[in-house]
Design an enzyme around this catalytic site. Structure first.
Site, mmCIF file in Angstrom:
data_model
loop_
_atom_site.group_PDB
_atom_site.id
_atom_site.type_symbol
_atom_site.label_atom_id
_atom_site.label_comp_id
_atom_site.label_asym_id
_atom_site.label_seq_id
_atom_site.Cartn_x
_atom_site.Cartn_y
_atom_site.Cartn_z
ATOM 1 N N ASP A 135 -10.664 3.563 4.392
ATOM 2 C CA ASP A 135 -10.859 2.355 3.976
ATOM 3 C C ASP A 135 -12.649 2.318 4.148
ATOM 4 O O ASP A 135 -13.132 1.356 3.747
ATOM 5 C CB ASP A 135 -10.299 1.439 5.254
ATOM 6 C CG ASP A 135 -9.471 0.291 5.031
ATOM 7 O OD1 ASP A 135 -9.324 0.455 3.831
ATOM 8 O OD2 ASP A 135 -8.576 0.011 5.811
ATOM 9 N N LYS B 207 0.971 -1.221 0.138
ATOM 10 C CA LYS B 207 -0.016 -0.070 -0.179
ATOM 11 C C LYS B 207 1.010 1.342 -0.190
ATOM 12 O O LYS B 207 0.573 2.143 -0.513
ATOM 13 C CB LYS B 207 -0.960 -0.116 1.129
ATOM 14 C CG LYS B 207 -2.269 -0.987 1.063
ATOM 15 C CD LYS B 207 -2.845 -1.166 2.200
ATOM 16 C CE LYS B 207 -3.887 -2.264 2.339
ATOM 17 N NZ LYS B 207 -4.607 -2.794 3.442
ATOM 18 N N GLN C 199 -4.239 -1.548 9.419
ATOM 19 C CA GLN C 199 -4.271 -2.711 8.893
ATOM 20 C C GLN C 199 -4.826 -3.657 9.727
ATOM 21 O O GLN C 199 -4.708 -3.644 10.999
ATOM 22 C CB GLN C 199 -2.796 -3.260 8.668
ATOM 23 C CG GLN C 199 -2.833 -4.525 7.855
ATOM 24 C CD GLN C 199 -3.641 -4.558 6.321
ATOM 25 O OE1 GLN C 199 -3.280 -3.412 5.795
ATOM 26 N NE2 GLN C 199 -4.223 -5.502 6.292
#
Ligand code: NDP
Length: 292
Positions: A120, A53, A97
């Protein structure tokens, strides 16, 4: 024979669009969008995901920053970092994460991210905005699936869609996005009866289960569009989806492969979300300045 929906190629096109958008934003406000990725612990898959990422962000000109915290990090320490990043003007996107170590409550952490920086799309504010059909930051994987459908020109209005899986990360937001495009959506899960019969009714079948090759070719209606979100290892260690590709592909109209289908779209949409968070924050700041 189904036409392959090539997530690698479409993902690359999205990244190129983002790169251009980033360059335009830099020209306008003098600095790139900032993305902070937080990894707590040493989970090997998470280490790879977060590195990818950060790297993908840098490739399109986003200022990607990876915060690696030890497994022993407390919830209080993580929340303190999030407060600092929420207050940092240079940070437009924040991603924690998952999974987190057991001493940290994921909900408390996700709730602590500024919804305007929640790239997200997991914050309850963004979940609520999506459910009420208002602009929001949308989870990357279902957003990537929608982009694949759009690129292939799949008609959505009135289409019968079946989403297998009801997670907050994939299944539920996927169903919301299809509904927003006026598809008739059914969400299936582990307690659903007669799943093969239900799947056979679908013009668009989305599998987000996490069970290798669970959905067989004869569950797929002739000509249906099949989107396979699953990433699993089969007994030989091979990377496979939730769909049995060999038997489904001859029946499908369009189908995503694993790997190379939905997977590459997820990171591409994270970059797109970071750019859109940065743009919105710039606009909001501009509006605020005008009111001063
Ligand atoms: P979850 O485990 O959170 O959810 C799985 C869902 O599948 C649940 O809703 C569960 O139902 C349902 N399910 C389980 N067994 C069955 C069954 N036999 N029949 C019907 N439904 C069933 O998984 P995620 O949504 O996080 O991920 C799903 C898959 O997608 C995984 O393989 C994951 O690795 C992959 N993934 C891929 C991404 C990508 O970028 N391509 C990104 C995110 C995930 P219930 O709720 O009743 O338990």
């Amino acid at each position: 024979m189904g036409t392959i929906l090539d997530g690698k190629a479409i993902g690359a096109a999205v990244r190129e669009e983002v790169k251009q958008g980033v360059a335009a934003l830099v020209a306008e406000r003098g600095r790139p969008p900032g993305l902070s990725v937080i990894l707590v612990g040493e989970d090997p898959a998470s280490v790879v995901y977060t590195r990818n990422k950060e790297k993908a962000a840098k490739e399109v000109g986003i200022a990607g920053e990876l915060h690696r915290l030890p497994t022993s990090t407390t919830e209080t320490e993580l929340l303190a970092l999030l407060r600092r990043l929420n207050d940092d003007e240079a940070v437009d996107g924040i991603l924690v994460q998952l999974p987190l170590p057991k001493q940290i409550r994921a909900d408390a952490v996700l709730d602590a991210i500024d919804p305007a920086k929640d790239v997200d799309g997991f914050h309850p504010v963004n979940v609520g905005l999506l459910a009420s059909g208002r602009p929001s930051l949308v989870p990357c994987t279902p957003l990537g699936c929608m982009r694949l459908l759009r690129e292939a020109g799949i008609p959505l209005r009135g289409a019968r869609a079946v989403v297998v899986g009801r997670s907050n990360i994939v299944g539920k937001p996927m169903a919301q996005l299809l509904l927003a495009e006026s598809a008739t959506v059914t969400i299936a899960h582990s307690q659903t009866r007669d799943l093969p019969v239900l799947c056979r009714e679908a013009d668009i079948l989305v599998a987000a289960v996490g069970k290798a090759r669970m959905i067989q070719g004869d569950w797929v209606r002739e000509g249906a569009t099949v989107i396979d979100v699953g990433i699993n290892r089969d007994t030989d260690g091979k990377l496979v989806g939730d769909i049995d590709f060999a038997s489904a592909e001859p029946r499908a109209g369009y189908i995503t492969p694993v790997p190379g289908g939905v997977g590459p779209m997820t990171i591409a949409m994270l970059l797109a979300n970071t750019l859109s968070a940065a743009r919105r924050r710039s606009l909001a700041r501009h509006a605020h300045d005008l009111c001063q």
